[in-house]
Write a protein that holds these residues in place. Structure first.
Motif, mmCIF file in Angstrom:
data_model
loop_
_atom_site.group_PDB
_atom_site.id
_atom_site.type_symbol
_atom_site.label_atom_id
_atom_site.label_comp_id
_atom_site.label_asym_id
_atom_site.label_seq_id
_atom_site.Cartn_x
_atom_site.Cartn_y
_atom_site.Cartn_z
ATOM 1 N N LEU A 28 -5.080 -0.089 14.576
ATOM 2 C CA LEU A 28 -4.727 0.040 13.169
ATOM 3 C C LEU A 28 -3.281 -0.410 12.960
ATOM 4 C CD1 LEU A 28 -6.128 1.166 10.586
ATOM 5 C CD2 LEU A 28 -4.861 3.267 10.970
ATOM 6 N N PRO A 29 -3.022 -1.296 12.003
ATOM 7 C CA PRO A 29 -1.641 -1.770 11.796
ATOM 8 C C PRO A 29 -0.752 -0.668 11.240
ATOM 9 C CG PRO A 29 -3.091 -2.591 10.066
ATOM 10 C CD PRO A 29 -3.977 -1.922 11.071
ATOM 11 N N ASP A 30 0.548 -0.846 11.407
ATOM 12 C CA ASP A 30 1.524 0.099 10.848
ATOM 13 C C ASP A 30 1.760 -0.227 9.375
ATOM 14 O OD1 ASP A 30 1.871 1.372 13.290
ATOM 15 O OD2 ASP A 30 3.411 -0.039 13.923
ATOM 16 N N PHE A 31 1.886 0.835 8.571
ATOM 17 C CA PHE A 31 2.143 0.663 7.143
ATOM 18 C C PHE A 31 3.411 1.409 6.761
ATOM 19 C CE2 PHE A 31 -2.474 -0.010 7.339
ATOM 20 C CZ PHE A 31 -2.573 -1.219 6.666
ATOM 21 N N ASP A 32 4.207 0.787 5.899
ATOM 22 C CA ASP A 32 5.411 1.452 5.394
ATOM 23 C C ASP A 32 5.074 2.455 4.303
ATOM 24 O OD1 ASP A 32 7.355 -0.021 6.965
ATOM 25 O OD2 ASP A 32 6.820 -1.751 5.738
ATOM 26 N N ASN A 33 4.256 2.019 3.326
ATOM 27 C CA ASN A 33 3.935 2.865 2.169
ATOM 28 C C ASN A 33 2.433 3.086 2.091
ATOM 29 O OD1 ASN A 33 6.649 2.513 1.718
ATOM 30 N ND2 ASN A 33 6.413 1.338 -0.173
ATOM 31 N N PHE A 34 2.040 4.318 1.823
ATOM 32 C CA PHE A 34 0.636 4.683 1.691
ATOM 33 C C PHE A 34 0.443 5.338 0.328
ATOM 34 C CE2 PHE A 34 -2.981 7.614 3.233
ATOM 35 C CZ PHE A 34 -3.940 6.672 2.896
ATOM 36 N N TYR A 35 -0.502 4.798 -0.467
ATOM 37 C CA TYR A 35 -0.729 5.275 -1.827
ATOM 38 C C TYR A 35 -2.149 5.847 -1.938
ATOM 39 C CZ TYR A 35 2.918 1.714 -2.217
ATOM 40 O OH TYR A 35 4.041 0.943 -2.012
ATOM 41 N N LEU A 36 -2.266 7.029 -2.527
ATOM 42 C CA LEU A 36 -3.566 7.681 -2.696
ATOM 43 C C LEU A 36 -3.896 7.785 -4.175
ATOM 44 C CD1 LEU A 36 -3.482 10.621 -0.104
ATOM 45 C CD2 LEU A 36 -4.863 8.568 -0.008
ATOM 46 N N ASP A 37 -4.991 7.135 -4.585
ATOM 47 C CA ASP A 37 -5.534 7.310 -5.932
ATOM 48 C C ASP A 37 -6.405 8.566 -5.871
ATOM 49 O OD1 ASP A 37 -6.400 7.047 -8.500
ATOM 50 O OD2 ASP A 37 -7.661 5.299 -8.152
ATOM 51 N N MET A 38 -5.878 9.678 -6.364
ATOM 52 C CA MET A 38 -6.407 11.001 -6.049
ATOM 53 C C MET A 38 -7.745 11.322 -6.695
ATOM 54 S SD MET A 38 -4.553 12.795 -3.962
ATOM 55 C CE MET A 38 -5.047 14.448 -4.433
ATOM 56 N N ASN A 39 -8.070 10.743 -7.826
ATOM 57 C CA ASN A 39 -9.264 11.178 -8.546
ATOM 58 C C ASN A 39 -10.552 10.934 -7.766
ATOM 59 O OD1 ASN A 39 -7.306 11.472 -10.727
ATOM 60 N ND2 ASN A 39 -9.118 11.669 -12.034
ATOM 61 N N GLY A 40 -10.611 9.845 -7.005
ATOM 62 C CA GLY A 40 -11.780 9.615 -6.173
ATOM 63 C C GLY A 40 -11.942 10.701 -5.124
ATOM 64 N N PRO A 79 1.966 6.706 7.441
ATOM 65 C CA PRO A 79 2.963 5.790 6.859
ATOM 66 C C PRO A 79 4.362 6.061 7.414
ATOM 67 C CG PRO A 79 2.350 7.507 5.297
ATOM 68 C CD PRO A 79 1.412 7.645 6.452
ATOM 69 N N VAL A 80 5.213 5.061 7.321
ATOM 70 C CA VAL A 80 6.557 5.147 7.889
ATOM 71 C C VAL A 80 7.583 5.599 6.853
ATOM 72 C CG1 VAL A 80 8.391 3.828 9.023
ATOM 73 C CG2 VAL A 80 5.993 3.381 9.589
ATOM 74 N N LYS A 81 7.430 5.116 5.596
ATOM 75 C CA LYS A 81 8.480 5.358 4.605
ATOM 76 C C LYS A 81 8.048 6.252 3.448
ATOM 77 C CE LYS A 81 10.805 0.930 5.499
ATOM 78 N NZ LYS A 81 11.243 -0.361 4.907
ATOM 79 N N VAL A 82 6.909 5.946 2.801
ATOM 80 C CA VAL A 82 6.555 6.630 1.545
ATOM 81 C C VAL A 82 5.071 7.005 1.534
ATOM 82 C CG1 VAL A 82 6.348 6.367 -0.970
ATOM 83 C CG2 VAL A 82 8.351 5.458 0.217
ATOM 84 N N LEU A 83 4.795 8.217 1.062
ATOM 85 C CA LEU A 83 3.436 8.637 0.706
ATOM 86 C C LEU A 83 3.439 8.943 -0.783
ATOM 87 C CD1 LEU A 83 0.513 9.622 1.286
ATOM 88 C CD2 LEU A 83 1.486 11.883 1.736
ATOM 89 N N TYR A 84 2.596 8.245 -1.540
ATOM 90 C CA TYR A 84 2.548 8.403 -3.005
ATOM 91 C C TYR A 84 1.160 8.920 -3.377
ATOM 92 C CZ TYR A 84 3.727 7.342 -7.893
ATOM 93 O OH TYR A 84 4.011 7.436 -9.230
ATOM 94 N N LEU A 85 1.101 10.127 -3.944
ATOM 95 C CA LEU A 85 -0.154 10.716 -4.389
ATOM 96 C C LEU A 85 -0.176 10.710 -5.910
ATOM 97 C CD1 LEU A 85 1.114 12.779 -1.914
ATOM 98 C CD2 LEU A 85 -1.298 13.359 -1.896
ATOM 99 N N ALA A 86 -1.158 10.020 -6.489
ATOM 100 C CA ALA A 86 -1.210 9.838 -7.943
ATOM 101 C C ALA A 86 -2.527 10.359 -8.498
ATOM 102 C CB ALA A 86 -1.029 8.363 -8.303
ATOM 103 N N THR A 200 7.596 -5.478 3.137
ATOM 104 C CA THR A 200 7.081 -4.108 3.127
ATOM 105 C C THR A 200 5.558 -4.129 3.214
ATOM 106 O OG1 THR A 200 8.943 -3.349 1.776
ATOM 107 C CG2 THR A 200 6.979 -1.960 1.816
ATOM 108 N N ARG A 201 4.998 -3.260 4.063
ATOM 109 C CA ARG A 201 3.550 -3.222 4.288
ATOM 110 C C ARG A 201 2.955 -2.074 3.483
ATOM 111 N NH1 ARG A 201 5.034 -2.461 10.348
ATOM 112 N NH2 ARG A 201 6.551 -1.269 9.135
ATOM 113 N N HIS A 202 2.041 -2.406 2.589
ATOM 114 C CA HIS A 202 1.452 -1.434 1.669
ATOM 115 C C HIS A 202 -0.004 -1.154 2.040
ATOM 116 C CE1 HIS A 202 4.827 -2.183 -1.161
ATOM 117 N NE2 HIS A 202 4.694 -3.441 -0.773
#
Length: 367
Positions: A28-40, A79-86, A200-202
């Motif tokens: 699995l590649p390394d990611f800087d930022n990980f974003y979660l679309d929470m409603n699903g 993730p390495v830098k950011v976890l964004y939960l929306a 940056t890897r998203h």
């Protein structure tokens, strides 16, 4: 919701964009930022994804299921830098109209399911049933979930070394905008900063097909989507009556795959640049904006699709083929450098599209 049948069409046309992964996948590649679309995730962990009558889970079980599922995804991607939960906030008016009509259809379907279940002698306790319509901004359910999510995030940051590695951003239901659009706004704000790293890897997690379009329109060179693995040829499994078993089955095993937007960009660049009608002023990022605009004619959450265009009947192939032939004649692109539509060229293109003969619809044989 996204664009109907778009993901299936994309996967069949460009098969190498999907890469199945497991929780023990070391490649699995390394990611800087990980974003979660929470409603699903909320829908998946709160009720069965079918039309069968099933008794609702307790609030405690739902909250614990959502928190466990989020943590498993984070432990998978790391993730390495950011976890964004929306979480989806108040949606734009066009999306609200679409949601309203969808919920009317859902209520009508639910009545039919209740009537069928009662005719078969099944007893239904309406007080314990979970209404998925409560997963919308401003409801008591979302307010309670909001408080639990804040506590869960604080607890993980305090106790879990993995969560201490990155910055965690939580955007709840009280912040206007759909989850995926809040994520894209964050990415655009970061890109505008002078010290932004263009490499940056998203990675974004969500099932909606419009996430593919949003990832493409960001023009980020390193972007992937984390999705549930889908087997389009597999027959539908029989539905269990037990709600807990159904929800557990939906969230137990992470049969996930990475959809590489990077590889998809390469596919599209090769397809357009190698075309015999490719003009001298070819610019892939401008053509990509045009391609996204063309696909929007097949419909999305904000726009109705044209009646004569259906992805299952080759609509995108016809639209793109017409675009390739006419691009040199237009003398420019359908959209400008900022993505705004060029009125004269787009009008000329739509007039030509209107002259296309609709594909004769064929009736599917009954199984």
């Amino acid at each position: 919701m996204g664009i109907p049948r778009f993901y299936k069409w994309l996967s069949e046309r460009y098969p190498l964009i999907n890469n199945p992964i497991t929780e023990n996948n070391l490649t699995l590649p390394d990611f800087d930022n990980f974003y979660l679309d929470m409603n699903g995730i909320i829908h998946n962990c709160s009720h069965p994804q079918d039309d069968e009558v099933a008794q609702g889970l307790s609030m405690k079980d739902m909250i614990l299921g959502i928190c466990r599922y989020i943590d498993r995804l984070v432990q998978l991607i790391r993730p390495v830098k950011v976890l964004y939960l929306a979480v989806d906030g108040c949606a734009p008016r066009a999306k609200m109209n679409q949601q309203r009509s969808r919920r009317f259809r859902s209520a009508k379907t639910q009545e039919e399911v209740f009537a069928k279940a009662e005719s078969e002698g099944e007893k239904i306790d309406l007080d314990t049933l979970f209404d998925s319509n409560c997963i919308t901004p401003g409801t008591p359910f979302m307010a309670e979930l909001h408080e639990h999510m804040k506590f869960f995030i604080q607890k993980k940051i305090k106790e879990d070394p993995v969560w201490q590695r990155f910055e965690t951003i939580y955007s709840g239901h009280n912040v206007p905008g759909e989850g995926e659009h809040k994520i894209m706004s964050y990415i655009r704000e970061e890109r505008a900063k002078p010290d932004y790293n263009p490499n940056t890897r998203h990675c974004m997690c969500g099932l909606d097909a419009d996430l593919i379009m949003l990832a493409l329109v960001s023009h980020e060179p390193h972007f992937s989507l984390l999705r549930k693995q889908v087997d389009f040829s597999a027959p539908r499994k029989s539905k269990a009556k037990n709600t807990t078993k159904q929800v557990t089955r939906q969230t137990k095993e992470l049969h996930m795959q990475l959809l590489s937007i990077t590889i998809l960009r390469q596919y599209l660049d090769l397809e357009f640049s190698s075309d015999p009608d490719c003009p001298d002023f070819y610019d892939f990022d401008r053509v990509l904006n045009d391609w996204i605009c063309i696909c929007a004619l097949c419909g999305n959450d904000f726009l109705p699709h044209l009646p004569s265009l259906d992805i299952a009947e080759g609509a995108i192939e016809r639209l793109v083929g017409l675009y390739k032939k006419k691009l040199k004649h237009f003398g420019g692109f359908l959209t400008d450098i900022n993505g705004a539509i060029h009125p004269q060229r787009f009008e000329e293109y739509v007039v030509v599209v209107a002259l296309l003969k609709p594909v004769a619809r064929t009736k599917r044989p009954k199984p």
